[in-house]
Design an enzyme around this catalytic site. Sequence first.
Site, PDB file in Angstrom:
ATOM      1  N   ASN A  21       0.842  -1.200   0.000  1.00  9.20           N
ATOM      2  CA  ASN A  21       0.000   0.000   0.000  1.00  9.20           C
ATOM      3  C   ASN A  21       0.872   1.243   0.000  1.00  9.20           C
ATOM      4  O   ASN A  21       0.371   2.349   0.176  1.00  9.20           O
ATOM      5  CB  ASN A  21      -0.920   0.028   1.239  1.00  9.20           C
ATOM      6  CG  ASN A  21      -2.113  -0.883   1.036  1.00  9.20           C
ATOM      7  OD1 ASN A  21      -2.667  -0.971  -0.058  1.00  9.20           O
ATOM      8  ND2 ASN A  21      -2.494  -1.586   2.092  1.00  9.20           N
ATOM      9  N   ASN A  22       2.165   1.046  -0.182  1.00  7.15           N
ATOM     10  CA  ASN A  22       3.090   2.179  -0.212  1.00  7.15           C
ATOM     11  C   ASN A  22       2.845   2.963  -1.511  1.00  7.15           C
ATOM     12  O   ASN A  22       3.120   2.478  -2.609  1.00  7.15           O
ATOM     13  CB  ASN A  22       4.530   1.636  -0.138  1.00  7.15           C
ATOM     14  CG  ASN A  22       5.566   2.731  -0.205  1.00  7.15           C
ATOM     15  OD1 ASN A  22       5.413   3.709  -0.942  1.00  7.15           O
ATOM     16  ND2 ASN A  22       6.633   2.561   0.552  1.00  7.15           N
ATOM     17  N   ASP A  81      10.682  -6.754  -1.621  1.00  5.01           N
ATOM     18  CA  ASP A  81      11.281  -6.343  -0.359  1.00  5.01           C
ATOM     19  C   ASP A  81      12.637  -5.755  -0.699  1.00  5.01           C
ATOM     20  O   ASP A  81      13.379  -6.308  -1.517  1.00  5.01           O
ATOM     21  CB  ASP A  81      11.415  -7.536   0.595  1.00  5.01           C
ATOM     22  CG  ASP A  81      11.500  -7.055   2.039  1.00  5.01           C
ATOM     23  OD1 ASP A  81      10.857  -6.056   2.374  1.00  5.01           O
ATOM     24  OD2 ASP A  81      12.220  -7.670   2.840  1.00  5.01           O
ATOM     25  N   THR A  82      12.909  -4.614  -0.095  1.00  7.88           N
ATOM     26  CA  THR A  82      14.138  -3.883  -0.423  1.00  7.88           C
ATOM     27  C   THR A  82      14.958  -3.639   0.819  1.00  7.88           C
ATOM     28  O   THR A  82      14.407  -3.393   1.893  1.00  7.88           O
ATOM     29  CB  THR A  82      13.774  -2.526  -1.073  1.00  7.88           C
ATOM     30  OG1 THR A  82      13.163  -2.769  -2.331  1.00  7.88           O
ATOM     31  CG2 THR A  82      15.014  -1.665  -1.278  1.00  7.88           C
ATOM     32  N   GLY A 162      12.077   7.238   1.928  1.00  8.10           N
ATOM     33  CA  GLY A 162      13.058   6.403   2.633  1.00  8.10           C
ATOM     34  C   GLY A 162      14.423   7.054   2.702  1.00  8.10           C
ATOM     35  O   GLY A 162      14.568   8.223   3.084  1.00  8.10           O
ATOM     36  N   TYR A 163      15.442   6.307   2.299  1.00  5.98           N
ATOM     37  CA  TYR A 163      16.831   6.771   2.386  1.00  5.98           C
ATOM     38  C   TYR A 163      17.264   7.585   1.156  1.00  5.98           C
ATOM     39  O   TYR A 163      18.450   7.880   1.002  1.00  5.98           O
ATOM     40  CB  TYR A 163      17.768   5.565   2.533  1.00  5.98           C
ATOM     41  CG  TYR A 163      17.565   4.750   3.800  1.00  5.98           C
ATOM     42  CD1 TYR A 163      18.316   5.013   4.949  1.00  5.98           C
ATOM     43  CD2 TYR A 163      16.645   3.717   3.851  1.00  5.98           C
ATOM     44  CE1 TYR A 163      18.148   4.261   6.110  1.00  5.98           C
ATOM     45  CE2 TYR A 163      16.466   2.956   5.015  1.00  5.98           C
ATOM     46  CZ  TYR A 163      17.222   3.235   6.134  1.00  5.98           C
ATOM     47  OH  TYR A 163      17.044   2.495   7.274  1.00  5.98           O
ATOM     48  N   ASP A 164      16.343   7.927   0.279  1.00  3.09           N
ATOM     49  CA  ASP A 164      16.702   8.626  -0.968  1.00  3.09           C
ATOM     50  C   ASP A 164      17.583   9.866  -0.764  1.00  3.09           C
ATOM     51  O   ASP A 164      18.515  10.088  -1.546  1.00  3.09           O
ATOM     52  CB  ASP A 164      15.445   9.013  -1.763  1.00  3.09           C
ATOM     53  CG  ASP A 164      14.903   7.843  -2.571  1.00  3.09           C
ATOM     54  OD1 ASP A 164      15.609   6.820  -2.686  1.00  3.09           O
ATOM     55  OD2 ASP A 164      13.777   7.948  -3.086  1.00  3.09           O
ATOM     56  N   LYS A 184      15.085   8.223 -11.618  1.00  2.00           N
ATOM     57  CA  LYS A 184      15.363   7.219 -10.590  1.00  2.00           C
ATOM     58  C   LYS A 184      14.911   5.830 -11.066  1.00  2.00           C
ATOM     59  O   LYS A 184      15.656   4.855 -10.963  1.00  2.00           O
ATOM     60  CB  LYS A 184      14.651   7.595  -9.278  1.00  2.00           C
ATOM     61  CG  LYS A 184      14.875   6.555  -8.182  1.00  2.00           C
ATOM     62  CD  LYS A 184      14.058   6.810  -6.921  1.00  2.00           C
ATOM     63  CE  LYS A 184      14.111   5.600  -6.004  1.00  2.00           C
ATOM     64  NZ  LYS A 184      13.201   5.664  -4.861  1.00  2.00           N
ATOM     65  N   ARG A 190      14.621  -1.180  -7.733  1.00  2.00           N
ATOM     66  CA  ARG A 190      13.269  -1.680  -7.996  1.00  2.00           C
ATOM     67  C   ARG A 190      12.997  -1.696  -9.490  1.00  2.00           C
ATOM     68  O   ARG A 190      12.432  -2.650 -10.026  1.00  2.00           O
ATOM     69  CB  ARG A 190      12.243  -0.807  -7.265  1.00  2.00           C
ATOM     70  CG  ARG A 190      10.903  -1.471  -7.091  1.00  2.00           C
ATOM     71  CD  ARG A 190      10.028  -0.822  -6.032  1.00  2.00           C
ATOM     72  NE  ARG A 190      10.377   0.531  -5.711  1.00  2.00           N
ATOM     73  CZ  ARG A 190      11.098   0.888  -4.632  1.00  2.00           C
ATOM     74  NH1 ARG A 190      11.503  -0.013  -3.772  1.00  2.00           N
ATOM     75  NH2 ARG A 190      11.408   2.154  -4.415  1.00  2.00           N
TER      76      ARG A 190
END
Length: 205
Positions: A21-22, A81-82, A162-164, A184, A190
């Site tokens: 759901n992200n 999953d990352t 996130g960590y971007d 990106k 991904r």
Amino acid sequence: MYYFCLINRHIKMNKLVFATNNQHKLREIREILKDKFEVLSLDEIGCHEEIEETADTLEGNALIKARYISEHYGYDCFADDTGLEVFELGNAPGVISARYAGIDKDSKSNMEKLLNELSGSHDRKARFRTAIALLINNEEYLFEGIVNGKITELQSGNEGFGYDPIFMPEGFDLTFAQMSSEDKNAISHRGRAISSMIDFLKNKK
Ligand code: IMP
């Protein structure tokens, strides 16, 4: 005598559930898969329960999610999953990237913790790694995508998530958070994992 048929020119796209759901990820994936699949989120199939990610590998967690949707909802499905793997830290945070600073913490706390752990370190090499599990016609497949880069000293940029803001991909002077989503996606972990899955699906059908 000639008969003319009206052919329905609408191409019916295959439905594929993306077990997330992200909204950031959904936007990225829909952009990559547009014209090929109608990508449905967990909300859109009425799945509101928490799927526990209890495996200690990215692949294991991706499989848990994809199997759950296939078994309980009957859709073809893929799950990702990352993890962000920092070499100096023995590939941490890796599979716990989302909860690196604690279960209730957010991206800001995760980035602060990582910058603290790396403070004074000259080796800032890192990579994002995505594992995708695809369940289609009751068969399971795994795909991987990697982007190498480094952890910057400071946060830069407002795009992405996130960590971007602290990840600078190899060959660029910009963090992921300073790039457009198109740029990106073209090089991201991904994006690469999805490309492998797409190539596979194209050859399969
Ligand atoms: P997930 O399990 O795939 O949702 O990813 C775990 C965590 O890795 C997320 O909560 C983010 O903190 C981080 N992450 C995943 N993908 C990205 C990305 O593309 N950019 C920055 N951080 C990411």
